[in-house]
Scaffold this motif. Structure first.
Motif, PDB file in Angstrom:
ATOM      1  N   GLU A  87       9.148  -7.218  -6.830  1.00  0.00           N
ATOM      2  CA  GLU A  87       7.771  -7.189  -6.235  1.00  0.00           C
ATOM      3  C   GLU A  87       7.670  -6.238  -4.883  1.00  0.00           C
ATOM      4  OE1 GLU A  87       6.903 -11.213  -5.000  1.00  0.00           O
ATOM      5  OE2 GLU A  87       7.137 -11.946  -6.682  1.00  0.00           O
ATOM      6  N   GLY A  88       6.221  -5.642  -4.759  1.00  0.00           N
ATOM      7  CA  GLY A  88       6.213  -4.615  -3.808  1.00  0.00           C
ATOM      8  C   GLY A  88       6.879  -3.528  -3.705  1.00  0.00           C
ATOM      9  N   LEU A  89       7.070  -2.874  -2.303  1.00  0.00           N
ATOM     10  CA  LEU A  89       7.796  -1.825  -2.310  1.00  0.00           C
ATOM     11  C   LEU A  89       9.249  -1.621  -2.805  1.00  0.00           C
ATOM     12  CD1 LEU A  89       7.963   1.311  -1.224  1.00  0.00           C
ATOM     13  CD2 LEU A  89       8.400   0.573   1.065  1.00  0.00           C
ATOM     14  N   ARG A  90       9.609  -2.780  -2.496  1.00  0.00           N
ATOM     15  CA  ARG A  90      11.305  -2.892  -2.835  1.00  0.00           C
ATOM     16  C   ARG A  90      11.603  -2.539  -4.382  1.00  0.00           C
ATOM     17  NH1 ARG A  90      15.485  -5.051  -0.275  1.00  0.00           N
ATOM     18  NH2 ARG A  90      14.257  -5.860   1.372  1.00  0.00           N
ATOM     19  N   GLY A  91      10.567  -3.534  -5.204  1.00  0.00           N
ATOM     20  CA  GLY A  91      10.547  -3.447  -6.787  1.00  0.00           C
ATOM     21  C   GLY A  91      10.233  -2.101  -6.975  1.00  0.00           C
ATOM     22  N   HIS A  92       9.290  -1.644  -6.476  1.00  0.00           N
ATOM     23  CA  HIS A  92       8.927  -0.248  -6.941  1.00  0.00           C
ATOM     24  C   HIS A  92       9.921   0.886  -6.574  1.00  0.00           C
ATOM     25  CE1 HIS A  92       5.746   2.907  -7.501  1.00  0.00           C
ATOM     26  NE2 HIS A  92       6.169   3.624  -6.407  1.00  0.00           N
ATOM     27  N   MET A  93      10.601   0.721  -5.686  1.00  0.00           N
ATOM     28  CA  MET A  93      11.584   1.623  -5.387  1.00  0.00           C
ATOM     29  C   MET A  93      12.829   1.388  -6.436  1.00  0.00           C
ATOM     30  SD  MET A  93      11.313   2.117  -1.272  1.00  0.00           S
ATOM     31  CE  MET A  93      12.983   3.129  -1.208  1.00  0.00           C
ATOM     32  N   GLU A  94      13.058   0.205  -6.641  1.00  0.00           N
ATOM     33  CA  GLU A  94      14.114  -0.201  -7.236  1.00  0.00           C
ATOM     34  C   GLU A  94      14.182   0.301  -8.868  1.00  0.00           C
ATOM     35  OE1 GLU A  94      17.217  -3.883  -7.831  1.00  0.00           O
ATOM     36  OE2 GLU A  94      15.063  -4.441  -8.145  1.00  0.00           O
ATOM     37  N   GLY A 126       0.908  -1.204  -0.069  1.00  0.00           N
ATOM     38  CA  GLY A 126       0.226  -0.036  -0.016  1.00  0.00           C
ATOM     39  C   GLY A 126       0.819   1.607  -0.042  1.00  0.00           C
ATOM     40  N   ALA A 127       2.081   1.284   0.502  1.00  0.00           N
ATOM     41  CA  ALA A 127       2.917   2.349   0.493  1.00  0.00           C
ATOM     42  C   ALA A 127       3.375   2.821  -0.776  1.00  0.00           C
ATOM     43  CB  ALA A 127       4.091   2.255   1.490  1.00  0.00           C
ATOM     44  N   LEU A 128       3.242   1.811  -1.732  1.00  0.00           N
ATOM     45  CA  LEU A 128       3.883   2.129  -3.268  1.00  0.00           C
ATOM     46  C   LEU A 128       3.841   3.453  -3.694  1.00  0.00           C
ATOM     47  CD1 LEU A 128       2.875  -1.258  -4.712  1.00  0.00           C
ATOM     48  CD2 LEU A 128       5.269  -0.478  -3.704  1.00  0.00           C
ATOM     49  N   LEU A 129       2.532   3.851  -3.757  1.00  0.00           N
ATOM     50  CA  LEU A 129       2.410   5.098  -4.497  1.00  0.00           C
ATOM     51  C   LEU A 129       2.623   6.327  -3.605  1.00  0.00           C
ATOM     52  CD1 LEU A 129      -0.722   4.676  -6.881  1.00  0.00           C
ATOM     53  CD2 LEU A 129       1.616   4.439  -7.401  1.00  0.00           C
ATOM     54  N   LEU A 130       2.920   6.193  -2.282  1.00  0.00           N
ATOM     55  CA  LEU A 130       3.272   7.163  -1.491  1.00  0.00           C
ATOM     56  C   LEU A 130       4.903   7.478  -1.311  1.00  0.00           C
ATOM     57  CD1 LEU A 130       1.263   6.207   1.806  1.00  0.00           C
ATOM     58  CD2 LEU A 130       0.802   7.984   0.221  1.00  0.00           C
ATOM     59  N   THR A 131       5.669   6.802  -1.826  1.00  0.00           N
ATOM     60  CA  THR A 131       6.951   6.614  -2.162  1.00  0.00           C
ATOM     61  C   THR A 131       7.579   7.349  -3.269  1.00  0.00           C
ATOM     62  OG1 THR A 131       7.380   4.523  -2.873  1.00  0.00           O
ATOM     63  CG2 THR A 131       7.412   4.708  -0.726  1.00  0.00           C
ATOM     64  N   THR A 132       8.608   7.749  -3.372  1.00  0.00           N
ATOM     65  CA  THR A 132       9.374   8.539  -4.492  1.00  0.00           C
ATOM     66  C   THR A 132      10.203   7.374  -4.725  1.00  0.00           C
ATOM     67  OG1 THR A 132      10.725  10.009  -3.308  1.00  0.00           O
ATOM     68  CG2 THR A 132       8.821  10.840  -4.398  1.00  0.00           C
TER      69      THR A 132
END
Length: 289
Positions: A256-263, A12-18
């Motif tokens: 996957e998840g936040l880690r992949g989204h950030m990477e 859920g934090a995905l779109l909250l992060t840059t």
């Protein structure tokens, strides 16, 4: 059940992060020039010229942060500026006004106005007219996709789709707002409601998938990692663009998840990261290099 809560929070934090904040010294070494494109303190951008002399295509990068946070200074990652200027492109990173002090409509207009500011100085900045790609991550992906599918933002800035060559949304998940609010992560619902409200007509107007009937930007490259909602949203936007006759490619990468989204944002431009070569090849085709 309790063991699943951290995973849900992570997704859920995905779109909250840059991206992971990175020191700005790499960018500063490239001698960025800062511009204001409006009266608000957030209506600013940084510009780096291409490494070679002479006219060059431009990549305009838009940060993420759930439409309510994020900053141009820590969103480009450690690789983008050096890589893309080294490839022969000018590069710019844009700040925009944030929710709740501004609306998503105003944010999209900020992107168009920032581009207009640069293009008015195209000759002095050695930007090749018509060779511009909008690139954005997370919430920034939704914003560049919206500008690329709804011509009113560019039109209000005195521009048109003739002024841009393509759009690269990176791992966004709000291309169809109502669908994302219906089946996206529960932890994100307050953020979506704050950004998009509850009016179905407004949600549709702010959904690139719903706005993808022609005219659109000439070409799209949709990038995503293996997040279920991100994949669904990218697939739907791809289908809508194809139905409109718009050139579109979609490429998925591990993570996957936040880690992949950030990477995918942090490492884009790293020669060892697989998305870098895919973007380089697409840019070469779109820019005709």
């Amino acid at each position: 059940m309790k063991r699943r809560i951290p995973a849900l929070a992570l997704i859920g934090a995905l779109l909250l992060t840059t991206a992971t904040a990175v020191p700005a010294q790499d960018q500063k070494q490239e001698r960025a020039t800062s511009f204001s494109y409006g009266a608000d303190s957030l209506q600013t951008l940084d510009f780096w010229p291409a490494a070679h002399k002479g006219p060059a295509p431009l990549i305009l990068f838009v940060h993420g942060g759930g439409w309510k946070r994020g900053d141009k200074d820590n969103a480009t990652g450690p690789y983008k500026v050096t890589h893309y200027t080294g490839e022969g492109y000018a590069f710019a990173s844009v700040n925009y006004r944030l929710v709740p002090d501004a609306t998503v409509e105003q944010q999209a207009q900020d992107i168009a106005d920032a581009l207009a500011k640069l293009l008015k100085q195209a000759k002095a900045l050695n930007i090749t007219p018509g060779k511009v790609v909008l690139m954005g991550h997370s919430a920034g992906a939704q914003l560049v996709a919206l500008v690329g599918t709804d011509p009113r933002y560019l039109r209000k800035a005195g521009l048109s789709y003739a002024d841009i060559a393509g759009v690269i949304p990176i791992d966004g998940a709000a291309y169809d707002v109502s669908a994302q609010m219906a089946d996206g992560p529960r932890i994100m619902q307050q953020t979506y409601a704050q950004a998009f409200g509850t009016d179905p007509a407004r949600q549709r107007a702010l959904s690139p998938t719903m706005q993808a009937a022609a005219p659109n930007a000439p070409a799209f490259l949709l990038l995503h990692v293996q997040r279920p909602d991100g994949v669904r949203q990218a697939e739907a936007l791809e289908a809508a663009l194809r139905n409109a006759g718009t050139q579109v490619e979609r490429k998925g990468f591990p993570g996957e998840g936040l880690r992949g989204h950030m990477e995918i944002n942090r490492r884009l431009g790293d020669p060892d990261y697989p998305a870098t070569a895919a973007v380089d090849a697409w840019l070469a085709r779109v820019f005709g290099k």
